[in-house]
Write an enzyme that holds these catalytic residues in place. Structure first.
Site, PDB file in Angstrom:
ATOM      1  N   HIS A  15       1.331  12.016   1.810  1.00 47.21           N
ATOM      2  CA  HIS A  15       2.378  11.078   1.387  1.00 47.21           C
ATOM      3  C   HIS A  15       1.762   9.787   0.854  1.00 47.21           C
ATOM      4  O   HIS A  15       0.578   9.547   1.029  1.00 47.21           O
ATOM      5  CB  HIS A  15       3.358  10.784   2.533  1.00 47.21           C
ATOM      6  CG  HIS A  15       2.750  10.069   3.691  1.00 47.21           C
ATOM      7  ND1 HIS A  15       2.014  10.712   4.659  1.00 47.21           N
ATOM      8  CD2 HIS A  15       2.771   8.761   4.050  1.00 47.21           C
ATOM      9  CE1 HIS A  15       1.615   9.829   5.565  1.00 47.21           C
ATOM     10  NE2 HIS A  15       2.061   8.634   5.214  1.00 47.21           N
ATOM     11  N   HIS A  17       2.648   5.485   0.430  1.00 41.14           N
ATOM     12  CA  HIS A  17       3.491   4.321   0.691  1.00 41.14           C
ATOM     13  C   HIS A  17       3.268   3.321  -0.424  1.00 41.14           C
ATOM     14  O   HIS A  17       2.129   3.008  -0.770  1.00 41.14           O
ATOM     15  CB  HIS A  17       3.115   3.664   2.023  1.00 41.14           C
ATOM     16  CG  HIS A  17       3.542   4.437   3.219  1.00 41.14           C
ATOM     17  ND1 HIS A  17       4.705   4.171   3.885  1.00 41.14           N
ATOM     18  CD2 HIS A  17       2.969   5.476   3.867  1.00 41.14           C
ATOM     19  CE1 HIS A  17       4.825   5.002   4.903  1.00 41.14           C
ATOM     20  NE2 HIS A  17       3.778   5.810   4.905  1.00 41.14           N
ATOM     21  N   TYR A  79       1.902  -2.830   7.218  1.00 42.87           N
ATOM     22  CA  TYR A  79       2.112  -1.442   7.618  1.00 42.87           C
ATOM     23  C   TYR A  79       1.573  -0.487   6.552  1.00 42.87           C
ATOM     24  O   TYR A  79       0.885   0.483   6.860  1.00 42.87           O
ATOM     25  CB  TYR A  79       3.596  -1.190   7.854  1.00 42.87           C
ATOM     26  CG  TYR A  79       3.933   0.264   8.101  1.00 42.87           C
ATOM     27  CD1 TYR A  79       3.737   0.826   9.356  1.00 42.87           C
ATOM     28  CD2 TYR A  79       4.437   1.059   7.081  1.00 42.87           C
ATOM     29  CE1 TYR A  79       4.040   2.159   9.587  1.00 42.87           C
ATOM     30  CE2 TYR A  79       4.732   2.389   7.304  1.00 42.87           C
ATOM     31  CZ  TYR A  79       4.536   2.933   8.552  1.00 42.87           C
ATOM     32  OH  TYR A  79       4.832   4.253   8.769  1.00 42.87           O
ATOM     33  N   GLN A  83      -1.704   2.038   7.100  1.00 44.32           N
ATOM     34  CA  GLN A  83      -1.076   3.331   7.355  1.00 44.32           C
ATOM     35  C   GLN A  83      -2.059   4.384   7.848  1.00 44.32           C
ATOM     36  O   GLN A  83      -1.783   5.104   8.791  1.00 44.32           O
ATOM     37  CB  GLN A  83      -0.369   3.839   6.090  1.00 44.32           C
ATOM     38  CG  GLN A  83       0.357   5.149   6.299  1.00 44.32           C
ATOM     39  CD  GLN A  83       1.457   5.041   7.332  1.00 44.32           C
ATOM     40  OE1 GLN A  83       2.229   4.114   7.320  1.00 44.32           O
ATOM     41  NE2 GLN A  83       1.524   5.991   8.253  1.00 44.32           N
TER      42      GLN A  83
END
Length: 98
Positions: A15, A17, A79, A83
């Site tokens: 994934h 971000h 964040y 990650q």
């Protein structure tokens, strides 16, 4: 091209971000669709040497998660930056305490 600014980003194996600044004239769904489409074509060209014929090919999943940022922008950016570390710590915690 779309005046979208990448503020923060981090790629993981499964994934990505991103913290983006999107002008109000564009919808979030339009920008995400544009980014996913253009990046999938670029990746297919680079990784697989494909020059054309992208119809019917899939790279990204169909969905995405989006949220607006207000007063806690720095927390969200941290964040995203951290990650990978957070995921590894969460995995370690899970293996030690199933």
């Amino acid at each position: 091209q779309k005046e979208v600014e990448l503020i923060e980003g981090h790629a993981m194996p499964d994934h990505i971000h991103l913290v983006l600044s999107i002008p109000p004239k564009y919808s979030v769904s339009m920008v995400i669709g544009y980014l996913k489409g253009k990046s999938a074509i670029h990746i297919h060209r680079k990784a697989e040497g494909v020059k054309k014929g992208f119809i019917g090919r899939h790279f990204w999943s169909r969905g995405y998660c989006a949220s607006t940022i207000g007063l806690d922008e720095e927390m969200i950016r941290a964040y995203v930056r951290d990650q990978e570390h957070l995921d590894k710590q969460e995995e370690l915690d899970f293996t030690q305490n199933p």
